[in-house]
Enzyme design. Sequence first.
Site, PDB file in Angstrom:
ATOM      1  N   HIS A 120       0.828  -1.227   0.000  1.00 21.30           N
ATOM      2  CA  HIS A 120       0.000   0.000   0.000  1.00 21.30           C
ATOM      3  C   HIS A 120       0.858   1.272   0.000  1.00 21.30           C
ATOM      4  O   HIS A 120       0.340   2.363  -0.187  1.00 21.30           O
ATOM      5  CB  HIS A 120      -0.914   0.056   1.225  1.00 21.30           C
ATOM      6  CG  HIS A 120      -1.937  -1.044   1.271  1.00 21.30           C
ATOM      7  ND1 HIS A 120      -2.750  -1.342   0.209  1.00 21.30           N
ATOM      8  CD2 HIS A 120      -2.272  -1.917   2.273  1.00 21.30           C
ATOM      9  CE1 HIS A 120      -3.549  -2.356   0.541  1.00 21.30           C
ATOM     10  NE2 HIS A 120      -3.272  -2.725   1.777  1.00 21.30           N
ATOM     11  N   ASP A 155      -2.580 -10.663  -2.319  1.00 13.61           N
ATOM     12  CA  ASP A 155      -3.093 -10.181  -1.032  1.00 13.61           C
ATOM     13  C   ASP A 155      -4.573  -9.804  -1.206  1.00 13.61           C
ATOM     14  O   ASP A 155      -4.981  -9.379  -2.286  1.00 13.61           O
ATOM     15  CB  ASP A 155      -2.282  -8.950  -0.603  1.00 13.61           C
ATOM     16  CG  ASP A 155      -2.618  -8.463   0.797  1.00 13.61           C
ATOM     17  OD1 ASP A 155      -1.876  -8.798   1.730  1.00 13.61           O
ATOM     18  OD2 ASP A 155      -3.634  -7.747   0.940  1.00 13.61           O
ATOM     19  N   HIS A 157      -6.180  -7.363  -0.199  1.00  9.21           N
ATOM     20  CA  HIS A 157      -6.346  -5.931  -0.473  1.00  9.21           C
ATOM     21  C   HIS A 157      -5.646  -5.559  -1.786  1.00  9.21           C
ATOM     22  O   HIS A 157      -4.725  -6.256  -2.205  1.00  9.21           O
ATOM     23  CB  HIS A 157      -5.751  -5.105   0.676  1.00  9.21           C
ATOM     24  CG  HIS A 157      -6.297  -5.468   2.025  1.00  9.21           C
ATOM     25  ND1 HIS A 157      -5.616  -6.287   2.906  1.00  9.21           N
ATOM     26  CD2 HIS A 157      -7.452  -5.134   2.630  1.00  9.21           C
ATOM     27  CE1 HIS A 157      -6.347  -6.437   4.013  1.00  9.21           C
ATOM     28  NE2 HIS A 157      -7.464  -5.745   3.870  1.00  9.21           N
ATOM     29  N   ASP A 242      -4.155 -12.958   3.666  1.00  9.19           N
ATOM     30  CA  ASP A 242      -5.395 -12.484   4.271  1.00  9.19           C
ATOM     31  C   ASP A 242      -6.627 -12.789   3.414  1.00  9.19           C
ATOM     32  O   ASP A 242      -7.728 -12.347   3.742  1.00  9.19           O
ATOM     33  CB  ASP A 242      -5.315 -10.975   4.597  1.00  9.19           C
ATOM     34  CG  ASP A 242      -4.613 -10.161   3.539  1.00  9.19           C
ATOM     35  OD1 ASP A 242      -4.380 -10.689   2.434  1.00  9.19           O
ATOM     36  OD2 ASP A 242      -4.299  -8.990   3.808  1.00  9.19           O
TER      37      ASP A 242
HETATM   38 ZN   LIG Z   1      -3.781  -7.261   2.839  1.00 10.14          ZN
END
Ligand SMILES: [Zn+2]
Length: 311
Positions: A120, A155, A157, A242
């Site tokens: 991120h 991931d 996200h 995740d």
């Molecule tokens: Zn993540």
Amino acid sequence: MLCASHALLANHRPPPGHPEHPHRVTWAGEALEQRFGKGTVSVIDRRATEAELCSVHDPAYIAQLFSVQDDMYLDRETFFSQASLEGIRRAGGICLELMERILAGKEDKTFALIRPPGHHAGYSYGLGYCVINNLALAVKTALQTLRRIAVIDWDVHHGNGTQELFEETDKVFFIDIHQENLFPPKSGGADERGRNVGKGFTLNLPLPPGSGRTQYFDALDAIYPALQSYRPELICVSAGFDAVSGDLEGNMELRPRDFGEMTSRICAWADIFCGGKVFMTLEGGYRVESVSESLSECIAVLRHGKPNLSE
Ligand SMILES: [Zn+2]
């Protein structure tokens, strides 16, 4: 195959109760050594320098990190302290070292068992627990000699930071499978395809909440033709865990062994395109037991070439 970590990653220590805590890596490392034997996780003793970190990030942002005195937050949830600096430099150093060993032909498959995650973090900011974009740091080094690098981010996200850092180049093909509209908000839509010279070299595959093995393997099937025309010289993986069933942040339904099978698929592609070279780094994953199990399935494949399907 080389999996590497360092005890001083734990110097980055968000306050108690924060999901991104040192146990994510220490417990996973212990689980690997229990399963595969002592010495499975190598210690790499290297800190990324300020100049190396500036190869990816805004020098003003890096200077801010190096001069921090008091505990602070880079965003609502991204903790940083003076002690953190040692941890994030170690994480970057491990990634650089592993990538250099791949480029020198000394290793063909590596896994950076590091934290905090990085995908991120963009050019001038930390976000979503991420301070330095570790994978991007390694990719930048590889770009000194390679011209086509595929990055696959699974991931749960969206890897907005990695996308931002490479969206204007055709030398990095960024592919991201993630839960749609999870984090960052409104990031990672299928219409985000790259910009300028990089147009067509970003591929987002957002999946609905509740997706599991079928949807993930369909997404991987969709990636293959694109990789076939791109013919990467190296495959890098942002390996978050995740998207596993029961994770504290994601709402997906993968099982730990699915990560082994996804690794197996990617390794098969690497055999076809780039002499088996695969660089992987840990991103998210906030249920520590699941991180350990999922990572262990990945490492089994990286070590022996196939997942453990005996269960
Ligand atoms: Zn993540």
